[in-house]
Scaffold this motif. Structure first.
Motif, mmCIF file in Angstrom:
data_model
loop_
_atom_site.group_PDB
_atom_site.id
_atom_site.type_symbol
_atom_site.label_atom_id
_atom_site.label_comp_id
_atom_site.label_asym_id
_atom_site.label_seq_id
_atom_site.Cartn_x
_atom_site.Cartn_y
_atom_site.Cartn_z
ATOM 1 N N ALA A 118 -32.275 92.694 49.280
ATOM 2 C CA ALA A 118 -31.144 92.400 48.393
ATOM 3 C C ALA A 118 -29.946 93.205 48.876
ATOM 4 O O ALA A 118 -30.091 94.215 49.584
ATOM 5 C CB ALA A 118 -31.460 92.752 46.941
ATOM 6 N N VAL A 119 -28.757 92.752 48.482
ATOM 7 C CA VAL A 119 -27.523 93.515 48.710
ATOM 8 C C VAL A 119 -26.935 93.829 47.342
ATOM 9 O O VAL A 119 -26.810 92.937 46.483
ATOM 10 C CB VAL A 119 -26.513 92.729 49.565
ATOM 11 N N TYR A 120 -26.583 95.106 47.134
ATOM 12 C CA TYR A 120 -25.964 95.539 45.867
ATOM 13 C C TYR A 120 -24.575 96.063 46.225
ATOM 14 O O TYR A 120 -24.436 97.049 46.952
ATOM 15 C CB TYR A 120 -26.788 96.641 45.218
ATOM 16 N N ALA A 121 -23.541 95.383 45.717
ATOM 17 C CA ALA A 121 -22.171 95.770 46.061
ATOM 18 C C ALA A 121 -21.277 95.662 44.833
ATOM 19 O O ALA A 121 -21.620 95.017 43.836
ATOM 20 C CB ALA A 121 -21.643 94.891 47.188
ATOM 21 N N TYR A 122 -20.096 96.283 44.947
ATOM 22 C CA TYR A 122 -19.173 96.408 43.829
ATOM 23 C C TYR A 122 -17.926 95.539 44.027
ATOM 24 O O TYR A 122 -17.600 95.138 45.147
ATOM 25 C CB TYR A 122 -18.749 97.873 43.662
ATOM 26 N N GLU A 123 -17.245 95.293 42.936
ATOM 27 C CA GLU A 123 -16.003 94.524 42.959
ATOM 28 C C GLU A 123 -15.058 95.059 44.031
ATOM 29 O O GLU A 123 -14.911 96.273 44.199
ATOM 30 C CB GLU A 123 -15.316 94.610 41.585
ATOM 31 N N ASP A 124 -14.428 94.165 44.753
ATOM 32 C CA ASP A 124 -13.489 94.447 45.839
ATOM 33 C C ASP A 124 -14.169 94.923 47.114
ATOM 34 O O ASP A 124 -13.493 95.143 48.118
ATOM 35 C CB ASP A 124 -12.425 95.477 45.425
ATOM 36 N N GLY A 125 -15.487 95.071 47.086
ATOM 37 C CA GLY A 125 -16.192 95.519 48.280
ATOM 38 C C GLY A 125 -17.466 94.745 48.518
ATOM 39 O O GLY A 125 -18.485 95.314 48.937
ATOM 40 N N ALA A 126 -17.423 93.422 48.271
ATOM 41 C CA ALA A 126 -18.656 92.632 48.359
ATOM 42 C C ALA A 126 -18.525 91.337 49.153
ATOM 43 O O ALA A 126 -19.541 90.723 49.488
ATOM 44 C CB ALA A 126 -19.160 92.300 46.948
ATOM 45 N N ALA A 127 -17.327 90.894 49.478
ATOM 46 C CA ALA A 127 -17.138 89.554 50.042
ATOM 47 C C ALA A 127 -17.891 89.359 51.351
ATOM 48 O O ALA A 127 -18.621 88.371 51.524
ATOM 49 C CB ALA A 127 -15.647 89.269 50.233
ATOM 50 N N ARG A 128 -17.744 90.285 52.283
ATOM 51 C CA ARG A 128 -18.344 90.086 53.602
ATOM 52 C C ARG A 128 -19.847 90.353 53.591
ATOM 53 O O ARG A 128 -20.615 89.636 54.229
ATOM 54 C CB ARG A 128 -17.632 90.959 54.630
ATOM 55 N N SER A 129 -20.268 91.359 52.859
ATOM 56 C CA SER A 129 -21.710 91.634 52.796
ATOM 57 C C SER A 129 -22.443 90.526 52.065
ATOM 58 O O SER A 129 -23.559 90.139 52.442
ATOM 59 C CB SER A 129 -21.971 92.995 52.145
ATOM 60 N N PHE A 130 -21.824 89.970 51.008
ATOM 61 C CA PHE A 130 -22.448 88.867 50.281
ATOM 62 C C PHE A 130 -22.497 87.604 51.144
ATOM 63 O O PHE A 130 -23.467 86.839 51.089
ATOM 64 C CB PHE A 130 -21.691 88.587 48.990
ATOM 65 N N ALA A 131 -21.438 87.372 51.918
ATOM 66 C CA ALA A 131 -21.441 86.192 52.792
ATOM 67 C C ALA A 131 -22.566 86.291 53.820
ATOM 68 O O ALA A 131 -23.284 85.311 54.073
ATOM 69 C CB ALA A 131 -20.093 86.060 53.484
ATOM 70 N N ALA A 132 -22.738 87.478 54.390
ATOM 71 C CA ALA A 132 -23.826 87.679 55.350
ATOM 72 C C ALA A 132 -25.178 87.520 54.679
ATOM 73 O O ALA A 132 -26.110 86.929 55.245
ATOM 74 C CB ALA A 132 -23.703 89.065 55.988
ATOM 75 N N ALA A 133 -25.297 88.056 53.461
ATOM 76 C CA ALA A 133 -26.567 87.942 52.727
ATOM 77 C C ALA A 133 -26.879 86.494 52.399
ATOM 78 O O ALA A 133 -28.040 86.053 52.481
ATOM 79 C CB ALA A 133 -26.501 88.779 51.455
ATOM 80 N N ALA A 134 -25.863 85.730 52.023
ATOM 81 C CA ALA A 134 -26.083 84.323 51.694
ATOM 82 C C ALA A 134 -26.590 83.554 52.910
ATOM 83 O O ALA A 134 -27.432 82.648 52.772
ATOM 84 C CB ALA A 134 -24.788 83.699 51.173
ATOM 85 N N GLU A 135 -26.110 83.891 54.089
ATOM 86 C CA GLU A 135 -26.568 83.227 55.313
ATOM 87 C C GLU A 135 -28.065 83.447 55.545
ATOM 88 O O GLU A 135 -28.749 82.592 56.103
ATOM 89 C CB GLU A 135 -25.779 83.739 56.516
#
Length: 409
Positions: A118-135
Motif C-alpha cells: 500500500a501507499v500512504y500519503a498526505y494531501e499535496d504530496g500524493a499525486a505521483r506516488s498514487f499514480a505509480a501505485a495505481a499502475e
C-alpha cells in the motif's frame, strides 16, 4: 541504495505529531517498508552539547523502528528553509512551499513496485506516488488533514465579505498557482482507495467533491499523556486561552468580540503569530485584558494551559485542532465550533461547549456561564481530564492499523 522490500510505503515532508504516529503504528505492526521525509535528525540529536539544541533537533527525529526504514530527501527542505530565512536571495518561483512535498511524492513513486502492499500519503504530496501505485494495482490510502478545499473557499470567501477588516489574514485563494494546486488536490482524491480524516467535519466537507469519493474513515488524533497540575484559580474571573495563528480562518474576530463583550472579568491569553500586517488584529491585541505571546515552545504551552480556565477555539475551517486534545490532557475545558474535531471528542456541556461558527455572542454566553458558576469550571475541568484518558495516541494508531490491514493486498 535502499533495498526494496514488501510493505507500506509512506511519507510526509514535516514530522508533525500525526505523521509520526502513522509511521510508528505501521512500523510497530511490521507493515512499514519505507518512510520518506525531508530531514531525520535522530542520530544527530544524540550528540548535541546542550539540552536546548537536543530539544531543537528532536523535532526532526524519529522513533527507532521508523528511523530504521526512513529515507530522507533533505536538499529541497534545506533550500526551502534557507529561502524562508533569507527571502531576498532566491525567487519563490524556484523553491516554493510545495517543493519538498512534491520531491518526496516523486521519490515515493519511484519506489513503488509489485512488492508494495500500500501507499500512504498526505494531501499535496500524493499525486505521483498514487499514480505509480495505481499502475501496479497497489492500494492508495489518502490522509486529508484539513477540510476539503472547495468548502474552504466557500466559507472563507463568505468570511472576507462578512468581516472585511480581517480579510487580509485569509490567504487561501491568493497563493501562487492556485488553480493548479487545487487541481492537484482533486487528482489525488480521484486516485485514492480510501481517505483517512481526523474529524467528522472534514468527512462532511467532501460532500462538495464533484467526483466519486472512496470510503472515508474518521480517525481522531490522540491526546498527550494526561497531567493534572492545575493552578488554584480566582473564582471572580475567567482566564481564557487561545492558541493558534492569528488568521480569520480560525475565527479570531469572534474570539476578541466575545471577550470584549464579557468585560474585564475575562482575561485572554493569545499564543500565536500574526500572518501579516492587519490593523484589526493589532488593535485587538492591544486591549487591556489581552496578553499576547507571539511564540512559545510546545511544553510551555502545555504548562500555560494548567494556568487557565478555558480554551477558546472558534475556527471556521479546520481539519481537527490538536490544541483541543492538548487542552483536555491538562484538564482545560474547551469552547469550539463544529467545524473542528470538537464534536468527535467532547460532549456539549460536559467537557466544554460546541458553539455555532461566526457567533461571538454564543462564545460570550458560555464565558458568562462560567463567571456565574465557579463550580462549573471545576466540574468541566474534571470531565476534560477524565476524557483525555480515553483519547490516547495508541487508540489512533490502532485505528490506522485497521485501515491499513483492510487495504493491503
Amino acid at each position: 541504495m535502499m533495498e526494496r522490500t514488501g510493505g507500506i510505503i509512506a511519507g510526509h515532508a514535516v514530522l508533525n505529531s500525526n505523521s509520526r504516529q502513522m509511521a510508528l503504528a505501521f512500523a510497530n505492526a511490521g507493515l512499514l517498508a519505507e518512510f520518506h521525509t525531508s530531514l531525520d535528525t535522530t542520530q544527530l540529536a544524540k550528540y548535541m552539547p546542550t539540552a536546548s539544541l537536543r530539544a531543537s533537533m528532536a523535532r526532526r527525529s524519529l522513533p527507532e523502528p521508523v528511523h530504521r526504514v526512513t529515507k530522507t530527501h533533505g536538499w529541497p527542505e534545506i533550500r526551502r528553509l534557507f529561502r524562508r530565512r533569507f527571502p531576498f536571495l532566491e525567487s519563490p518561483s524556484v523553491f516554493g512551499p510545495d517543493t519538498t512535498l512534491h520531491a518526496i511524492d516523486a521519490a515515493m513513486g519511484k519506489r513503488v513496485d509489485e512488492r508494495t502492499t500500500a501507499v500512504y500519503a498526505y494531501e499535496d504530496g500524493a499525486a505521483r506516488s498514487f499514480a505509480a501505485a495505481a499502475e501496479h494495482d497497489v492500494p492508495r490510502i489518502y490522509d486529508l488533514p484539513i477540510g476539503y478545499w472547495r468548502l474552504g473557499e466557500v466559507l472563507l470567501n463568505e468570511e472576507a465579505e462578512a468581516e472585511p477588516a480581517w480579510a487580509s489574514t485569509i490567504s487561501m485563494t491568493t497563493v501562487r498557482n492556485h488553480a493548479e494546486r487545487m487541481s492537484r488536490k482533486d487528482l489525488e482524491l480521484s486516485l485514492a482507495s480510501e481517505i483517512v480524516v481526523a474529524s467528522s467535519f472534514t468527512a462532511r466537507s467532501l460532500n462538495l467533491y464533484p467526483g466519486s469519493a472512496p470510503r472515508v474513515t474518521v480517525v481522531p488524533y490522540g491526546a498527550p499523556p494526561p497531567v493534572r497540575t492545575r493552578v488554584k484559580r480566582d473564582p471572580s474571573r475567567i482566564r481564557a486561552l487561545y492558541v493558534g495563528s492569528l488568521t480569520q480562518r480560525k475565527g479570531i474576530s469572534y474570539l476578541f468580540s466575545a471577550v470584549r463583550a464579557s468585560g474585564r472579568r475575562v482575561e485572554l491569553t493569545v499564543v500565536g503569530r500574526q500572518v501579516g500586517a492587519n490593523a484589526a488584529v493589532d488593535s485587538a491585541l492591544r486591549a487591556e485584558n489581552v496578553n499576547w505571546i507571539p511564540s512559545l515552545a510546545h511544553g510551555a504551552i502545555l504548562d500555560l494551559m494548567s494556568n487557565h480556565d478555558v480554551l477558546i477555539f472558534p475556527s471556521l475551517f479546520e481539519g481537527f485542532g490538536l490544541v483541543l486534545m492538548e487542552a483536555l490532557s491538562r484538564g482545560l475545558p474547551v469552547i469550539s465550533t463544529a467545524h473542528t474535531g470538537a464534536p468527535d471528542i467532547i460532549s456539549d456541556g460536559v467537557e466544554g461547549w460546541i458553539v455555532p461558527v461566526r457567533s461571538a455572542s454564543a462564545i460570550s454566553e458560555k464565558l458568562d456561564l462560567l463567571l456565574q458558576d465557579s463550580r462549573r469550571v471545576d466540574d468541566m475541568s474534571d470531565a476534560a481530564f477524565s476524557r483525555a484518558h480515553d483519547l490516547s495516541w495508541s487508540n489512533h494508531r490502532a485505528k490506522l492499523i485497521e485501515v491499513a490491514r483492510r487495504n493491503i493486498r
